[in-house]
Design an enzyme around this catalytic site. Structure first.
Site, mmCIF file in Angstrom:
data_model
loop_
_atom_site.group_PDB
_atom_site.id
_atom_site.type_symbol
_atom_site.label_atom_id
_atom_site.label_comp_id
_atom_site.label_asym_id
_atom_site.label_seq_id
_atom_site.Cartn_x
_atom_site.Cartn_y
_atom_site.Cartn_z
ATOM 1 N N GLU A 152 0.827 -1.221 0.000
ATOM 2 C CA GLU A 152 0.000 0.000 0.000
ATOM 3 C C GLU A 152 0.857 1.265 0.000
ATOM 4 O O GLU A 152 0.801 2.076 0.934
ATOM 5 C CB GLU A 152 -0.940 0.011 1.203
ATOM 6 C CG GLU A 152 -2.024 -1.036 1.138
ATOM 7 C CD GLU A 152 -3.079 -0.862 2.224
ATOM 8 O OE1 GLU A 152 -2.815 -0.160 3.214
ATOM 9 O OE2 GLU A 152 -4.174 -1.421 2.061
ATOM 10 N N GLU A 307 -6.713 -7.656 0.030
ATOM 11 C CA GLU A 307 -7.079 -7.584 1.451
ATOM 12 C C GLU A 307 -8.536 -7.158 1.589
ATOM 13 O O GLU A 307 -9.003 -6.255 0.896
ATOM 14 C CB GLU A 307 -6.262 -6.510 2.183
ATOM 15 C CG GLU A 307 -4.810 -6.781 2.380
ATOM 16 C CD GLU A 307 -4.159 -5.635 3.179
ATOM 17 O OE1 GLU A 307 -4.870 -4.910 3.906
ATOM 18 O OE2 GLU A 307 -2.947 -5.468 3.037
HETATM 19 C C1 GAL Z 1 -4.117 -2.297 5.292
HETATM 20 C C2 GAL Z 1 -2.689 -2.804 5.388
HETATM 21 C C3 GAL Z 1 -2.575 -4.033 6.260
HETATM 22 C C4 GAL Z 1 -3.376 -3.880 7.515
HETATM 23 C C5 GAL Z 1 -4.796 -3.539 7.159
HETATM 24 C C6 GAL Z 1 -5.683 -3.371 8.354
HETATM 25 O O1 GAL Z 1 -4.131 -0.944 4.988
HETATM 26 O O2 GAL Z 1 -2.169 -3.089 4.115
HETATM 27 O O3 GAL Z 1 -1.223 -4.276 6.543
HETATM 28 O O4 GAL Z 1 -2.813 -2.884 8.293
HETATM 29 O O5 GAL Z 1 -4.827 -2.336 6.451
HETATM 30 O O6 GAL Z 1 -7.000 -3.066 7.966
#
Ligand code: GAL
Length: 675
Positions: A152, A307
């Protein structure tokens, strides 16, 4: 470019896996639980730099060797991270200027994550060294399926204001403008005594007494997106050289303002992104819109959801869980909109650290005995049946123009109405398209529009070279364009297009805007619509903005009801060549926009794949002669949908369907339509 399916032909299913947070006996249980849940790939090592490199000269790959072997033994692939998203504490100690600086000149400290300046030479060199070592070590490893560069980019720190950045900014500007005279002209520096006589006089838009020069501000946004991209490319080049056959990517964040993802996507083998809609805020229209944008970045190629959360996050003020069935439903929304994989942050819920209350595939129970794991297991095993869908495409007849440079310019300081936010304006037109189950692609204003029946271009404030010609030839060739207030205002340096607003679009739209009259937050006006369509005619509220319009060939479809421009045009249409160009000089209430959109679509012959009541999402993916129709019930009650004639195969349950489809709340059907 390497196909993401080079190794794995099924839907990707898995999550971020941080085994360094656990003892190795837990790893064994992880493997068991992963296989039970149908996990076929995990992202390993994203935040592992400090445990992979213990000092500037010492590395420890032992644990990762064992983990990679374990994954391979269990038939699970690795989306192997380059681990550069969170530099170790020793880096901050030995290279303090690797830490980023904020606009007030204050340096950030180590102790969280993402604490690096994108132009730091130390950071770039150390990252490159680590990446080379990882690539050399694992390039032939059977578990390696994909490279996950950093994480990210820009999430926490998207801008650095340090002296290294200032020096690099000057180099970037010299490349872009060549001479100081050109830069002065582009930035309009005769205003407020801002003229530069030496490149060394140019700094970053740090804290200034009032609005900084907009040209400088805009170029700084471009420069920062490019600087972070250069970090990515530094790693990418090494990986490409070492592993020419392995796909490489970093994870995006949807409508993320700091990075021009259209530019970035040119260097990604597959687009992946992270989606975190508010879990209890109803139908995730925003997530759908972001899925469509992500799919569009590489011309419609399937993307991967890298994610999402199974249940709840930890970073909102209040963090409710996703209700039973919601994670599954939204995962299918991803697939319906072009996703070839569904993954989570993270596999096992952390015991310590800032994310210990963030949901995971395996909760703090540590085993299969949680609602969340059961849902994860169900979904993973269902997705195995969706292999036929992999590689299929969403075929949209409607496009929305989207451009990061327009976003940056539109939201620079000192505008007529600071409440005009680009993504909100895009969403205002996206929502009715979503509700009417119309597939939408996002396209850059200079992109190829020839395949679209209708193109929406809300608040296309910046019209760069080539855009006018692109839009004119699209409409002249029979296309339908709809644009709105505050479009066609400035060039690529945020200088006004002279010659009467919206100068470059004036001929196409058949009108000129004599005055811009933004409304106060509580203020409204009304528009009287007549001659649009019987079901659309009537009176509606409007807000935010009013254009005082003079027609120059266009026909008025609605007039303002109040104020000194009462009776003046608010919505217009202009015949141009074989097509039509609509203009909406205000923000109509939602019911108006919905009817306007419906009318424009109907005239252009654009239809949903299946008729369904509002709240039932329908999307279609196609591959060769196969059509997969996804039906998702977001309603709190059962829904029934009339199917097209024939017997269709439902892929999740495997049964044949015909006649009427009944879906429970949160219910999903994925049908392969009868030929
Ligand atoms: C994303 C990140 C992850 C984790 C996640 C939590 O932004 O890539 O590592 O922190 O959020 O929601």
């Amino acid at each position: 470019m390497v196909s993401k399916n080079a190794v794995l032909k099924d839907m990707f299913y898995g999550g971020d896996y941080n085994p360094e947070q656990w003892s190795e006996d837990v790893w064994q249980d992880d493997m068991r639980l992963m296989k039970k849940a149908g996990v076929n790939i995990v992202s390993v090592g994203i935040f592992s730099w400090a445990v992979l490199q213990t000092s500037p000269d010492t590395y420890d790959f032992g644990w990762l060797d064992r983990m990679m072997d374990l994954l391979a033994q269990n038939g699970i692939y690795a989306d192997l991270a380059t681990a550069t998203a969170s530099p170790p504490a020793w880096m901050a100690r030995h290279y303090p200027d690797s830490l980023p600086v904020d606009e007030n000149g204050v340096r950030y400290s180590q102790g969280a994550r993402q604490h690096y300046c994108p132009n730091s030479k130390a950071f770039r060199l150390l990252a490159a060294k680590l990446v080379r070592k990882l690539a050399e070590r694992y390039k032939h490893h059977p578990a390696l399926a994909m490279w996950h560069i950093n994480n990210e980019y820009g999430c926490h720190i998207s801008r650095c204001y340090c002296d290294q950045c200032a020096a690099e900014f000057r180099v970037w500007l010299q490349k872009r403008y060549g001479t100081l005279d050109e830069l002065n002209a582009r930035w309009g520096t005769n205003f407020w005594s801002q003229k530069y006589y030496d490149w060394e006089e140019i700094g970053l838009p740090r804290k200034t007494p009032t609005y900084p020069n907009p040209g400088q501000d805009l170029d700084y946004a471009r420069f920062m997106s490019d600087s972070l991209l250069e970090c990515y490319l530094t790693e990418y080049r090494i990986l490409r050289e070492e592993t020419p056959g392995i796909p490489i990517m970093t994870n995006f964040m949807g409508f993320f303002k700091p990075l021009d993802y259209f530019e970035w996507a040119k260097h990604m083998d597959v687009v992946t992104w992270d989606s975190y809609p508010e879990p209890t805020a109803g139908i995730p229209v925003g997530a759908a819109m972001a899925h469509d944008l992500m799919r569009s970045l590489k011309g419609g190629e399937p993307f991967i959801l890298m994610e999402q959360v199974t249940s709840q996050v930890n970073w909102r003020r209040h963090n409710p869980v996703k209700r039973p069935g919601v994670m599954r439903l939204w995962s299918y929304q991803t697939v319906a909109r072009g996703g070839d994989g569904v993954m989570f942050f993270q596999w096992r819920q952390s015991r310590a650290g800032a994310e210990k209350f963030h949901g995971a595939m395996v909760s703090h129970t540590g085993d299969e005995n949680s609602r969340v794991y059961r849902e994860v297991e169900q979904l993973g095993n269902e997705l195995k049946r969706l292999t036929p869908v992999v590689g299929s495409r969403v075929k949209a007849k409607v496009a929305i123009l989207f451009d990061w440079h327009n976003w940056w310019a539109l939201e620079l300081s000192s505008k007529p109405n600071w409440d005009v936010r680009y993504v909100e304006q895009i969403a205002h037109y996206y929502k009715p398209l979503f509700e009417q189950n119309i597939a939408v692609d996002f396209v850059q204003p200079t992109g190829d529009l020839s395949g679209y029946s209708v193109v929406f271009a809300p608040t296309l404030y910046m019209v760069e070279p080539g855009v006018k010609e692109n839009l004119e030839s699209y409409v002249a060739g029979g296309g339908t364009l709809l644009t709105t207030f505050f479009s066609g205002m400035v060039d690529e340096n945020d200088r006004i297009h002279l010659g009467g607003y919206p100068a470059p679009l004036r001929k196409l739209l058949g009108l000129t805007v004599e005055e811009l009259d933004p409304m106060l937050p509580e203020q409204t006006n009304r528009i009287v619509v007549s001659g649009l369509a019987p079901e659309a005619d009537g009176e509606y509220e409007c807000s935010l903005w009013a254009d005082v319009i003079r027609l120059e060939g266009a026909q008025a479809l609605a007039a303002f009801a109040e104020d000194f421009y009462a009776g003046g045009p608010a919505v217009t249409v202009n015949a141009f060549g074989s097509g039509k160009a609509y203009y909406v000089g205000t923000r109509g209430e939602e019911s108006f926009t919905s009817r306007l959109v419906a009318k424009v679509l109907a005239d252009a012959g654009v239809q949903a794949p299946l008729a369904a009541e509002p709240g039932v999402e329908v999307q279609c993916r196609e591959k060769e002669d196969q059509r997969f129709v996804f039906v998702l019930n977001h309603l709190p009650r059962p829904a029934s949908i009339t199917l097209p004639a024939g017997e269709h195969r439902e892929l999740i349950g495997g049964e044949a369907l015909s006649g009427t489809l009944e879906l429970a709340p949160n219910g999903v059907a994925v049908m392969q339509l009868a030929p």
